[in-house]
Motif scaffolding. Structure first.
Motif, PDB file in Angstrom:
ATOM      1  N   GLY A   1       0.776  -1.218   0.000  1.00  0.00           N
ATOM      2  CA  GLY A   1       0.000   0.000   0.000  1.00  0.00           C
ATOM      3  C   GLY A   1       0.816   1.280   0.000  1.00  0.00           C
ATOM      4  O   GLY A   1       0.270   2.371   0.017  1.00  0.00           O
ATOM      5  N   ALA A   2       2.157   1.185  -0.007  1.00  0.00           N
ATOM      6  CA  ALA A   2       3.001   2.380  -0.028  1.00  0.00           C
ATOM      7  C   ALA A   2       3.632   2.527  -1.407  1.00  0.00           C
ATOM      8  O   ALA A   2       4.041   1.540  -2.020  1.00  0.00           O
ATOM      9  N   CYS A   3       3.677   3.744  -1.903  1.00  0.00           N
ATOM     10  CA  CYS A   3       4.306   4.015  -3.197  1.00  0.00           C
ATOM     11  C   CYS A   3       5.735   4.505  -2.978  1.00  0.00           C
ATOM     12  O   CYS A   3       5.989   5.286  -2.072  1.00  0.00           O
ATOM     13  N   PHE A   4       6.629   4.039  -3.792  1.00  0.00           N
ATOM     14  CA  PHE A   4       7.993   4.540  -3.751  1.00  0.00           C
ATOM     15  C   PHE A   4       8.616   4.339  -5.117  1.00  0.00           C
ATOM     16  O   PHE A   4       8.121   3.554  -5.932  1.00  0.00           O
ATOM     17  N   ASP A   5       9.705   5.070  -5.342  1.00  0.00           N
ATOM     18  CA  ASP A   5      10.387   5.029  -6.625  1.00  0.00           C
ATOM     19  C   ASP A   5      11.861   5.304  -6.378  1.00  0.00           C
ATOM     20  O   ASP A   5      12.251   5.815  -5.334  1.00  0.00           O
ATOM     21  N   SER A   6      12.691   5.022  -7.345  1.00  0.00           N
ATOM     22  CA  SER A   6      14.110   5.345  -7.238  1.00  0.00           C
ATOM     23  C   SER A   6      14.617   5.796  -8.599  1.00  0.00           C
ATOM     24  O   SER A   6      14.066   5.435  -9.630  1.00  0.00           O
ATOM     25  N   LEU A   7      15.644   6.603  -8.558  1.00  0.00           N
ATOM     26  CA  LEU A   7      16.256   7.124  -9.768  1.00  0.00           C
ATOM     27  C   LEU A   7      17.755   7.177  -9.539  1.00  0.00           C
ATOM     28  O   LEU A   7      18.226   7.682  -8.517  1.00  0.00           O
ATOM     29  N   GLU A   8      18.507   6.669 -10.467  1.00  0.00           N
ATOM     30  CA  GLU A   8      19.964   6.693 -10.375  1.00  0.00           C
ATOM     31  C   GLU A   8      20.508   7.472 -11.558  1.00  0.00           C
ATOM     32  O   GLU A   8      20.199   7.176 -12.706  1.00  0.00           O
ATOM     33  N   LEU A   9      21.295   8.501 -11.267  1.00  0.00           N
ATOM     34  CA  LEU A   9      21.907   9.325 -12.296  1.00  0.00           C
ATOM     35  C   LEU A   9      23.413   9.176 -12.208  1.00  0.00           C
ATOM     36  O   LEU A   9      24.000   9.334 -11.142  1.00  0.00           O
ATOM     37  N   ASN A  10      24.048   8.922 -13.324  1.00  0.00           N
ATOM     38  CA  ASN A  10      25.503   8.771 -13.369  1.00  0.00           C
ATOM     39  C   ASN A  10      26.127   9.975 -14.065  1.00  0.00           C
ATOM     40  O   ASN A  10      25.587  10.485 -15.047  1.00  0.00           O
ATOM     41  N   ASN A  11      27.267  10.417 -13.553  1.00  0.00           N
ATOM     42  CA  ASN A  11      28.048  11.503 -14.162  1.00  0.00           C
ATOM     43  C   ASN A  11      27.225  12.770 -14.366  1.00  0.00           C
ATOM     44  O   ASN A  11      27.267  13.388 -15.425  1.00  0.00           O
ATOM     45  N   THR A  12      26.487  13.185 -13.370  1.00  0.00           N
ATOM     46  CA  THR A  12      25.657  14.373 -13.499  1.00  0.00           C
ATOM     47  C   THR A  12      26.311  15.625 -12.932  1.00  0.00           C
ATOM     48  O   THR A  12      25.860  16.715 -13.199  1.00  0.00           O
ATOM     49  N   VAL A  13      27.374  15.489 -12.180  1.00  0.00           N
ATOM     50  CA  VAL A  13      28.066  16.640 -11.607  1.00  0.00           C
ATOM     51  C   VAL A  13      29.464  16.705 -12.217  1.00  0.00           C
ATOM     52  O   VAL A  13      30.202  15.727 -12.207  1.00  0.00           O
ATOM     53  N   THR A  14      29.799  17.875 -12.747  1.00  0.00           N
ATOM     54  CA  THR A  14      31.124  18.085 -13.304  1.00  0.00           C
ATOM     55  C   THR A  14      31.847  19.099 -12.433  1.00  0.00           C
ATOM     56  O   THR A  14      31.354  20.214 -12.226  1.00  0.00           O
ATOM     57  N   VAL A  15      32.984  18.728 -11.910  1.00  0.00           N
ATOM     58  CA  VAL A  15      33.785  19.629 -11.091  1.00  0.00           C
ATOM     59  C   VAL A  15      34.806  20.288 -12.004  1.00  0.00           C
ATOM     60  O   VAL A  15      35.622  19.617 -12.630  1.00  0.00           O
TER      61      VAL A  15
END
Length: 111
Positions: free
Chosen positions: A5-19
């Motif tokens: 009965g609980a909703c959840f999700d996940s998202l994985e982002l790679n190489n999104t921050v450039t220093v």
């Protein structure tokens, strides 16, 4: 996704921050003593990760954009020299150092 009965999700982002590499502004300065001190100062740029430079010699003479300039002072007085270093990515750094140009004070008789 739903579980118990609980909703959840996940998202994985790679190489999104450039220093970006920040430049490090630095220089050394010395008198041009040949054959005697005349107020001419030699600036050696020791900056890292920079591509362009702007110098302010602190004497009201304006700015120059050379890498390692030579500058002639007209007064034997302390001046604050500022170096602005800019990297290719637009990041900037600044350093200020005092200089005290020397002048020959006496009689100079060449051979």
């Amino acid at each position: 996704m739903v579980s118990n009965g609980a909703c959840f999700d996940s998202l994985e982002l790679n190489n999104t921050v450039t220093v970006l590499q920040n430049p490090i502004a630095d220089f050394v300065v010395r008198d041009s003593l040949i054959p005697r001190p005349t107020g001419v100062m030699l600036f050696t740029n020791q900056s890292q990760f920079a591509q362009s430079y702007v110098w302010d010699f602190g004497d009201g003479s304006g700015t120059v954009s050379q890498t390692s300039p030579i500058h002639r002072y007209n007064q034997a007085a302390p001046h604050q020299v500022t170096l602005f270093a800019t990297a290719a990515n637009g990041c900037k750094d600044t350093i200020q150092k005092p200089v005290n140009p020397q002048f020959f004070s006496g009689l100079y008789v060449p051979n």
